[in-house]
Design a protein around this motif. Structure first.
Motif, PDB file in Angstrom:
ATOM      1  N   UNK A   1       0.809  -1.213   0.000  1.00  0.00           N
ATOM      2  CA  UNK A   1       0.000   0.000   0.000  1.00  0.00           C
ATOM      3  C   UNK A   1       0.851   1.276   0.000  1.00  0.00           C
ATOM      4  N   UNK A   2       2.146   1.146   0.175  1.00  0.00           N
ATOM      5  CA  UNK A   2       3.004   2.324   0.305  1.00  0.00           C
ATOM      6  C   UNK A   2       3.383   2.897  -1.065  1.00  0.00           C
ATOM      7  N   UNK A   3       3.782   4.154  -1.047  1.00  0.00           N
ATOM      8  CA  UNK A   3       4.401   4.716  -2.235  1.00  0.00           C
ATOM      9  C   UNK A   3       3.498   5.501  -3.151  1.00  0.00           C
ATOM     10  N   UNK A   4       2.209   5.589  -2.828  1.00  0.00           N
ATOM     11  CA  UNK A   4       1.316   6.378  -3.679  1.00  0.00           C
ATOM     12  C   UNK A   4       0.107   6.820  -2.873  1.00  0.00           C
ATOM     13  N   UNK A   5      -0.511   7.895  -3.312  1.00  0.00           N
ATOM     14  CA  UNK A   5      -1.733   8.371  -2.661  1.00  0.00           C
ATOM     15  C   UNK A   5      -2.836   7.334  -2.780  1.00  0.00           C
ATOM     16  N   UNK A   6      -2.931   6.691  -3.931  1.00  0.00           N
ATOM     17  CA  UNK A   6      -3.971   5.672  -4.122  1.00  0.00           C
ATOM     18  C   UNK A   6      -3.761   4.503  -3.171  1.00  0.00           C
ATOM     19  N   UNK A   7      -2.500   4.129  -2.934  1.00  0.00           N
ATOM     20  CA  UNK A   7      -2.225   3.035  -2.014  1.00  0.00           C
ATOM     21  C   UNK A   7      -2.645   3.362  -0.595  1.00  0.00           C
ATOM     22  N   UNK A   8      -2.333   4.560  -0.142  1.00  0.00           N
ATOM     23  CA  UNK A   8      -2.742   4.960   1.205  1.00  0.00           C
ATOM     24  C   UNK A   8      -4.265   5.011   1.320  1.00  0.00           C
ATOM     25  N   UNK A   9      -4.930   5.489   0.275  1.00  0.00           N
ATOM     26  CA  UNK A   9      -6.382   5.559   0.298  1.00  0.00           C
ATOM     27  C   UNK A   9      -6.997   4.160   0.348  1.00  0.00           C
ATOM     28  N   UNK A  10      -6.409   3.234  -0.410  1.00  0.00           N
ATOM     29  CA  UNK A  10      -6.902   1.857  -0.401  1.00  0.00           C
ATOM     30  C   UNK A  10      -6.715   1.216   0.968  1.00  0.00           C
ATOM     31  N   UNK A  11      -5.572   1.479   1.594  1.00  0.00           N
ATOM     32  CA  UNK A  11      -5.344   0.936   2.933  1.00  0.00           C
ATOM     33  C   UNK A  11      -6.319   1.540   3.941  1.00  0.00           C
ATOM     34  N   UNK A  12      -6.553   2.833   3.853  1.00  0.00           N
ATOM     35  CA  UNK A  12      -7.496   3.487   4.769  1.00  0.00           C
ATOM     36  C   UNK A  12      -8.862   2.835   4.686  1.00  0.00           C
ATOM     37  N   UNK A  13      -9.278   2.504   3.474  1.00  0.00           N
ATOM     38  CA  UNK A  13     -10.582   1.858   3.291  1.00  0.00           C
ATOM     39  C   UNK A  13     -10.581   0.434   3.831  1.00  0.00           C
TER      40      UNK A  13
ATOM     41  N   UNK B   1       2.389   4.783  13.275  1.00  0.00           N
ATOM     42  CA  UNK B   1       3.144   5.340  12.152  1.00  0.00           C
ATOM     43  C   UNK B   1       4.653   5.192  12.311  1.00  0.00           C
ATOM     44  N   UNK B   2       5.340   5.319  11.184  1.00  0.00           N
ATOM     45  CA  UNK B   2       6.784   5.512  11.155  1.00  0.00           C
ATOM     46  C   UNK B   2       7.051   6.845  10.457  1.00  0.00           C
ATOM     47  N   UNK B   3       8.198   6.969   9.830  1.00  0.00           N
ATOM     48  CA  UNK B   3       8.555   8.224   9.173  1.00  0.00           C
ATOM     49  C   UNK B   3       8.017   8.314   7.747  1.00  0.00           C
ATOM     50  N   UNK B   4       7.953   7.180   7.067  1.00  0.00           N
ATOM     51  CA  UNK B   4       7.648   7.211   5.637  1.00  0.00           C
ATOM     52  C   UNK B   4       6.234   7.695   5.332  1.00  0.00           C
ATOM     53  N   UNK B   5       5.339   7.615   6.316  1.00  0.00           N
ATOM     54  CA  UNK B   5       3.977   8.103   6.078  1.00  0.00           C
ATOM     55  C   UNK B   5       3.916   9.615   5.850  1.00  0.00           C
ATOM     56  N   UNK B   6       5.006  10.308   6.130  1.00  0.00           N
ATOM     57  CA  UNK B   6       5.007  11.759   5.979  1.00  0.00           C
ATOM     58  C   UNK B   6       5.564  12.203   4.625  1.00  0.00           C
ATOM     59  N   UNK B   7       5.818  11.237   3.747  1.00  0.00           N
ATOM     60  CA  UNK B   7       6.151  11.603   2.375  1.00  0.00           C
ATOM     61  C   UNK B   7       4.927  12.241   1.724  1.00  0.00           C
ATOM     62  N   UNK B   8       5.163  13.298   0.984  1.00  0.00           N
ATOM     63  CA  UNK B   8       4.073  14.037   0.354  1.00  0.00           C
ATOM     64  C   UNK B   8       3.724  13.463  -1.016  1.00  0.00           C
ATOM     65  N   UNK B   9       2.436  13.480  -1.300  1.00  0.00           N
ATOM     66  CA  UNK B   9       1.904  13.112  -2.603  1.00  0.00           C
ATOM     67  C   UNK B   9       1.037  14.287  -3.053  1.00  0.00           C
ATOM     68  N   UNK B  10       1.671  15.244  -3.702  1.00  0.00           N
ATOM     69  CA  UNK B  10       0.975  16.480  -4.017  1.00  0.00           C
ATOM     70  C   UNK B  10       0.836  17.327  -2.764  1.00  0.00           C
TER      71      UNK B  10
END
Length: 255
Positions: free
Chosen positions: A100-112, A132-141
């Motif tokens: 689920x990491x590495x993209x906005x769509x992946x985070x959205x899919x995990x949230x769901x 959380x860890x650190x990588x969740x703070x990477x920006x996607x837009x």
């Protein structure tokens, strides 16, 4: 925060909790330090009833856990039964699965997906909490991963277990992050950050540079129930590290 709300994360003691005898010996030391509860994470393959017995015999509550994502997707009923046995309301996930990491769509899919699991846990009066860890703070837009998780998950079914160190490492003020999850964070992970030889490292609470009086006050403001001390790596005996952190937090505790 009261002293009885301070818990020890057993991941800190993972090398000492590989079997039941080690777990029991570790819990005796944790209780002797003054802790009232533990979070079960990183221990060896010890039967659930033996974990419960060891905690009860040492007068320690099990306030939260960390389980693997497969325990929530493939063995949910077993996971629910274990948490009920332990009288533990907070089912924690230590990290978002890599797929689920590495993209906005992946985070959205995990949230769901996690929200749907959380809804099932709520039927049993249990609560899903995400660490959380650190990588969740990477920006996607305009948003980072944590923003997406917060905004696109179900507010009642998807809780948070913010880790203060990793929030700081992600470039966000922990106090601000705590207020952003008001009403959704019953459990917080406390660890400090120090700079040694020009590198950031894990430190006992009060031994690093983070503003813990402000962090604890923010947690009070939003109604956090459990204050869990975790230190991924210790520069001294882990039990001594837990004692240093407990002593500092006790000084901030309310009567």
């Amino acid at each position: 925060m009261k002293r009885e709300q301070i818990a020890a994360q057993l991941y800190t003691l993972r090398d000492y909790c590989k079997d039941e005898a080690g777990l029991r010996a570790s819990l005796r030391k944790v209780k002797a330090i003054g802790y009232s509860a533990v979070q079960v994470s990183g221990i060896g393959p010890i039967p659930a009833h033996a974990v419960k017995s060891a905690a009860d015999d040492n007068g320690l509550a099990i306030c939260a856990t960390h389980v693997g994502f497969d325990a929530l997707t493939e063995r949910l009923q077993e996971t629910i039964a274990t948490h009920k046995l332990w009288n533990c309301r907070y089912v924690g996930l230590g990290s978002i699965p890599e797929r689920y990491r590495g993209s906005a769509d992946g985070y959205a899919a995990f949230a769901e997906a996690a929200s749907e699991i959380g809804k099932q846990l709520l039927e049993h009066r249990l609560h899903f909490v995400y660490h959380n860890h650190r990588f969740e703070f990477q920006r996607y837009g305009a948003r980072n991963g944590m923003d997406i998780l917060r905004e696109q998950s179900h507010p009642e079914a998807f809780g948070f277990e913010l880790d203060t160190y990793w929030v700081q490492a992600g470039g966000v003020n922990p106090v601000d992050a705590i207020h952003q999850v008001k009403g959704r964070m019953a459990v917080v992970h406390l660890k400090d950050m120090a700079i040694i030889n020009d590198a950031q490292c894990f430190a006992e609470i009060g031994e690093g540079n983070m503003n813990f009086p402000a962090i604890i006050q923010a947690c009070r403001d939003i109604g956090t129930e459990w204050y869990v001390v975790e230190q991924d790596e210790c520069m001294r005996d882990p039990f001594e590290s837990l004692e240093i952190s407990y002593r500092y937090l006790s000084g901030l505790a309310q009567a």
